[in-house]
Design an enzyme around this catalytic site. Structure first.
Site, PDB file in Angstrom:
ATOM      1  N   LYS A 140     -14.629  -4.967 -22.509  1.00 28.06           N
ATOM      2  CA  LYS A 140     -13.464  -5.172 -21.639  1.00 28.06           C
ATOM      3  C   LYS A 140     -12.475  -4.030 -21.850  1.00 28.06           C
ATOM      4  O   LYS A 140     -12.234  -3.617 -22.991  1.00 28.06           O
ATOM      5  CB  LYS A 140     -12.825  -6.526 -21.969  1.00 28.06           C
ATOM      6  CG  LYS A 140     -11.718  -6.960 -21.017  1.00 28.06           C
ATOM      7  CD  LYS A 140     -11.188  -8.346 -21.412  1.00 28.06           C
ATOM      8  CE  LYS A 140     -10.078  -8.835 -20.513  1.00 28.06           C
ATOM      9  NZ  LYS A 140      -9.537 -10.149 -20.956  1.00 28.06           N
ATOM     10  N   SER A 176      -9.175 -13.266 -17.101  1.00 28.77           N
ATOM     11  CA  SER A 176      -9.032 -11.869 -16.758  1.00 28.77           C
ATOM     12  C   SER A 176     -10.293 -11.041 -17.032  1.00 28.77           C
ATOM     13  O   SER A 176     -10.454  -9.963 -16.481  1.00 28.77           O
ATOM     14  CB  SER A 176      -7.865 -11.251 -17.529  1.00 28.77           C
ATOM     15  OG  SER A 176      -8.118 -11.303 -18.935  1.00 28.77           O
ATOM     16  N   SER A 219      -9.345 -16.309 -20.872  1.00 31.09           N
ATOM     17  CA  SER A 219      -9.975 -15.161 -20.217  1.00 31.09           C
ATOM     18  C   SER A 219     -11.386 -14.809 -20.664  1.00 31.09           C
ATOM     19  O   SER A 219     -12.019 -13.944 -20.063  1.00 31.09           O
ATOM     20  CB  SER A 219      -9.092 -13.930 -20.365  1.00 31.09           C
ATOM     21  OG  SER A 219      -8.010 -14.043 -19.486  1.00 31.09           O
TER      22      SER A 219
END
Ligand code: GLN
Length: 493
Positions: free
Chosen positions: A82, A157, A181
């Site tokens: 990420k 997210s 997330s």
């Protein structure tokens, strides 16, 4: 083995083949890079693909094997990271324009450990700007599409990491979970996402959103793979002052034990507040079926009430914005990334203001304003202070529940993947995606989402929540459920 076959393997299988010399890390890496090239224009899981770096790392693993060196359990396995974690020399944007072009001078601890373990970083994955969001639509670089249905969101997210797994672009990924997330994208993409105990994984080099909640963690297509990744990235880090100075709970052994499908003697609590209003009927149906399955595996199910969980969402939306309003003050156009309006005639304050105006998207600005307001003198006690008290009450709910049960279970999310655009008009509708995941962050314990079924052809996740530093328990339960329901494969892309 064909390239397609290589991308369908679990991390465990890949590592086994590499260690046995039946395939090479280079071959595996190339197969995944080719898969990314073939599908990512439709999925948009990656913000940056580091093909050269990945192949170099793969060659190093192959050389070590050729030299007869002992390889770690995930050596040669590709991983997608990420874009919230710093990567030395590799762009790190946090999904924001304000960090466009920034190449950090150092690796985050998570990424350093990934490299030391011989995993192969493929690149950086898309995310909501500064990890604020539940759909990856708030990325400054366009939304990620859910491989199950490209017109739908992959969660957020960390939607990029979850979509990369579901699209077979990577067998492993890293996420970060502040309010859900990791788990929520896992749930809506039919993949596994684990939020470790807060402090169980290092935040060093994790671009801060809400420091008392942010927790990096593993994403994978199977529970065992997630556990192996958890063990590689977890454990004490002196560079993070909130890192817990204890060994990683034995999550791999727990996942293996769970995979035998025996939960005899395990007491699981159903959070009564999480099984009624607010969740889609299809989600509740899949959850109830999983509860039956867990019972058949030997678990004892009891209902527990956590009366303060209903205040978790409002408390989170004061605490997280408050902390981010402080954390994001460092993005001022002076030290990192974007700098706007510096024409020699403007004051420093004007340049800062223009930079932040241009660099931050609307959701980030909304949070900064809410947080600044909640922390302002005269309102601090009424908002931030009150939210902190609620946080304590929620932790007490967990403590009381864990006196009666080993772990808690719930649906991970109230709804399956929704169409892109469906929830952007009303922020509250977006915030509801984390209704079931946020309490765990406020408490600091671990939570995992494991695929448990489908609703109208779209994946549903079951969440297991455990006491702090008892991450192993949630892996055991998740692996047992997985052994009974299997894994879920999206339609071919
Ligand atoms: N969706 C939540 C938010 O928008 C949680 C995000 C996260 O866990 N990073 O804040």
């Amino acid at each position: 083995m064909t390239q397609t076959d290589l991308t369908r393997l679990t991390a465990t299988e890949i590592a086994g083949l590499v260690a046995a010399g039946e395939t090479s890390a280079v071959e595996v890496t190339q197969a995944h890079l080719d898969r990314i090239a073939a599908v990512d224009d439709r999925v948009n899981a990656f913000l940056h693909v580091d093909g050269e770096g990945a192949l170099a790392a793969a060659r190093a693993v192959d050389a070590r094997r050729a030299a007869g060196e002992e390889l770690g359990p995930l050596a040669g396995v590709p991983v997608a990271v990420k874009d919230v974690l710093t990567t030395k020399g590799v762009p790190t944007t946090v999904g924001s324009k304000i960090l466009q072009g920034w190449r950090p001078p150092y690796d985050s601890t998570i990424v350093r450990r990934l490299r030391e373990a011989g995993t192969v970083m493929l690149g950086k994955t898309n995310m909501d700007e500064f990890a604020m969001g539940s759909s990856t639509e708030y990325s400054a670089y366009g939304p990620t599409h859910n491989p199950w249905d490209l017109s739908r969101i992959p969660g957020g997210s960390g939607g990029g990491s979850a979509a990369a797994l579901a699209a077979y672009e990577a067998p492993l990924a890293i996420g970060s979970d502040t309010g859900g997330s990791i788990r929520q994208p896992g749930a809506v993409t039919g993949t596994v996402g684990a939020k470790p105990t807060y402090g169980g994984t290092s935040r060093y080099g994790l671009v801060a959103f809400s420091s008392s909640l942010d927790t990096p963690g593993p994403c994978a297509r199977t529970v065992l793979d997630a556990a192996l990744l958890h063990e590689v990235i977890g454990g004490h880090d002196p560079r993070d002052s909130t890192s817990i100075p204890q060994p990683v709970p034995d999550v791999v052994a727990a996942a293996r034990r769970g995979a035998t499908g025996d939960l005899t003697g395990v007491r699981l609590g159903i959070v009564s507040e999480f099984t009624g209003e607010g969740a889609e009927p299809g989600v509740l149906a899949a959850f109830r079926e999983s509860v039956d399955t867990l019972t058949k595996l030997g678990a004892e199910i009891v209902e527990v009430s956590c009366p303060n969980f209903k205040y978790a969402l409002p408390a989170y939306y004061l605490i997280a914005p408050s902390e981010c309003s402080s954390n994001l003050a460092r993005f001022d156009g002076v030290r990192f990334g974007l700098r706007v309006g510096d024409d020699g005639n403007r004051s420093l304050e004007e340049v800062m203001s223009l930079t932040r105006e241009a660099g931050f998207g609307p959701e980030v600005k909304r949070r900064l304003m809410i947080g600044t307001y909640a922390l302002s003198s005269g309102y601090y006690d009424a908002y931030y202070g009150q939210a902190q008290k609620v946080r304590t009450l929620i932790s007490r709910d967990f403590a009381a529940a864990f006196e009666r049960v080993d772990a808690l279970i719930s649906p991970t999310t109230p709804f399956v993947a929704f169409p892109i655009g469906a929830r952007t008009a009303d922020p509250y509708q977006m915030y509801l995606a984390d209704l079931f995941t946020i309490p765990t962050n406020l408490y600091g314990g671990p939570g995992i989402s494991v695929p448990c079924g489908l609703s109208d052809g779209l994946p549903v996740g079951l969440q297991v929540m455990a006491p702090t530093m008892a991450d192993d328990r949630m892996y055991r339960v998740a692996a047992a459920l997985e052994s009974a329901v299997g894994t879920f494969t999206p339609p071919a892309l």
